[in-house]
Design a protein around this motif. Structure first.
Motif, PDB file in Angstrom:
ATOM      1  N   PRO A 150     -11.503   3.435   3.777  1.00 24.56           N
ATOM      2  CA  PRO A 150     -11.231   4.780   3.261  1.00 24.56           C
ATOM      3  C   PRO A 150     -10.922   5.836   4.322  1.00 24.56           C
ATOM      4  O   PRO A 150      -9.987   6.622   4.152  1.00 24.56           O
ATOM      5  CB  PRO A 150     -12.510   5.134   2.492  1.00 24.56           C
ATOM      6  CG  PRO A 150     -13.061   3.810   2.075  1.00 24.56           C
ATOM      7  CD  PRO A 150     -12.712   2.863   3.187  1.00 24.56           C
ATOM      8  N   LEU A 151     -11.658   5.848   5.416  1.00 26.71           N
ATOM      9  CA  LEU A 151     -11.422   6.854   6.451  1.00 26.71           C
ATOM     10  C   LEU A 151     -10.039   6.671   7.072  1.00 26.71           C
ATOM     11  O   LEU A 151      -9.301   7.637   7.275  1.00 26.71           O
ATOM     12  CB  LEU A 151     -12.515   6.783   7.524  1.00 26.71           C
ATOM     13  CG  LEU A 151     -12.515   7.914   8.539  1.00 26.71           C
ATOM     14  CD1 LEU A 151     -12.760   9.259   7.854  1.00 26.71           C
ATOM     15  CD2 LEU A 151     -13.595   7.675   9.590  1.00 26.71           C
ATOM     16  N   ARG A 152      -9.700   5.437   7.337  1.00 31.60           N
ATOM     17  CA  ARG A 152      -8.388   5.151   7.928  1.00 31.60           C
ATOM     18  C   ARG A 152      -7.263   5.451   6.932  1.00 31.60           C
ATOM     19  O   ARG A 152      -6.197   5.939   7.313  1.00 31.60           O
ATOM     20  CB  ARG A 152      -8.350   3.696   8.380  1.00 31.60           C
ATOM     21  CG  ARG A 152      -7.114   3.397   9.173  1.00 31.60           C
ATOM     22  CD  ARG A 152      -7.256   2.151   9.962  1.00 31.60           C
ATOM     23  NE  ARG A 152      -5.975   1.877  10.577  1.00 31.60           N
ATOM     24  CZ  ARG A 152      -5.751   0.867  11.350  1.00 31.60           C
ATOM     25  NH1 ARG A 152      -6.724   0.044  11.639  1.00 31.60           N
ATOM     26  NH2 ARG A 152      -4.567   0.666  11.856  1.00 31.60           N
ATOM     27  N   ARG A 153      -7.486   5.131   5.650  1.00 30.27           N
ATOM     28  CA  ARG A 153      -6.482   5.428   4.616  1.00 30.27           C
ATOM     29  C   ARG A 153      -6.227   6.933   4.547  1.00 30.27           C
ATOM     30  O   ARG A 153      -5.092   7.386   4.476  1.00 30.27           O
ATOM     31  CB  ARG A 153      -6.919   4.897   3.254  1.00 30.27           C
ATOM     32  CG  ARG A 153      -5.878   5.124   2.167  1.00 30.27           C
ATOM     33  CD  ARG A 153      -6.229   4.489   0.834  1.00 30.27           C
ATOM     34  NE  ARG A 153      -7.556   4.842   0.387  1.00 30.27           N
ATOM     35  CZ  ARG A 153      -8.530   3.961   0.137  1.00 30.27           C
ATOM     36  NH1 ARG A 153      -8.327   2.672   0.274  1.00 30.27           N
ATOM     37  NH2 ARG A 153      -9.707   4.361  -0.269  1.00 30.27           N
ATOM     38  N   SER A 154      -7.295   7.723   4.614  1.00 27.90           N
ATOM     39  CA  SER A 154      -7.167   9.175   4.596  1.00 27.90           C
ATOM     40  C   SER A 154      -6.387   9.665   5.817  1.00 27.90           C
ATOM     41  O   SER A 154      -5.490  10.514   5.697  1.00 27.90           O
ATOM     42  CB  SER A 154      -8.565   9.817   4.562  1.00 27.90           C
ATOM     43  OG  SER A 154      -8.462  11.213   4.629  1.00 27.90           O
TER      44      SER A 154
END
Length: 198
Positions: A150-154
């Motif tokens: 999730p953090l990388r996707r954001s």
């Protein structure tokens, strides 16, 4: 900022609001847009908007604090409409943003875009737009089944939103010459090749 058609699409994407309230807000927003084509934003008064819209002062203040609040509300409706357009249309998850549609709109509303630049409001609009579009890209990546934490996707979504606006700046500097369809294809090829390299 938004055409009547764009506003109607935005109205369908937000919670149910009384039709008269939407009509009043649209009328006020349209009046502000028309005035921005005639003079700088700083020169426009609430009274100018009221006179153009044919709306009373007390009605205006039921909906907005001042002309800046009206402007930002209209911009947010516009951005909400564009950032959710692909989802509403059921478009392929390979399309992360409606680049063709957005560039076409910018080209069609060139005079208004120039008034935003003149009034010093373009940067405010672009800053808001980056947030709306980054959230949309993030949702599209998730819907496409891109497996990324999730953090990388954001972070990736925010980077792609930045790429989109850099590409738009380049396109405007080139006189809006490349066709919006070509720009859509270019953006998506760049986006997916970057995602494939992760």
């Amino acid at each position: 900022m938004a055409t009547q058609k764009t506003k109607q699409k935005a109205a369908h994407s937000r919670p149910k609001t009384d039709r008269r309230i939407l009509q009043t807000r649209d009328t006020l927003g349209d009046a502000l847009v028309a005035l921005m084509l005639e003079k700088n934003f700083e020169e426009i008064t609430v009274q100018d908007v009221l006179d153009r819209a044919g709306v009373g002062r007390s009605t205006f203040y039921v909906h907005y604090r001042d002309k800046d609040d009206l402007f930002l509300s209209d911009v947010e409706d516009f951005l909400e409409s564009f950032s959710t357009a692909l989802k509403r249309q059921g478009a392929s998850t390979k399309r992360l943003l409606p680049v063709q549609e957005f560039f076409s709109h910018i080209r069609d509303a060139r005079e208004f875009y120039e008034s935003l630049v003149r009034s010093g409001k373009a940067n405010d609009v672009m800053a808001l737009a980056r947030g709306f579009f980054a959230r949309s890209i993030e949702e599209r990546l998730q819907a496409a089944g891109v497996e990324i934490e999730p953090l990388r996707r954001s972070a990736q979504a925010h980077a792609l939103a930045g790429t989109f606006f850099s590409l738009m700046d380049w396109w405007i500097d080139k006189g809006m010459k490349p066709d919006p369809r070509e720009m859509d294809d270019l953006f998506h090829r760049m986006a997916w090749s970057g995602l494939a390299a992760r």
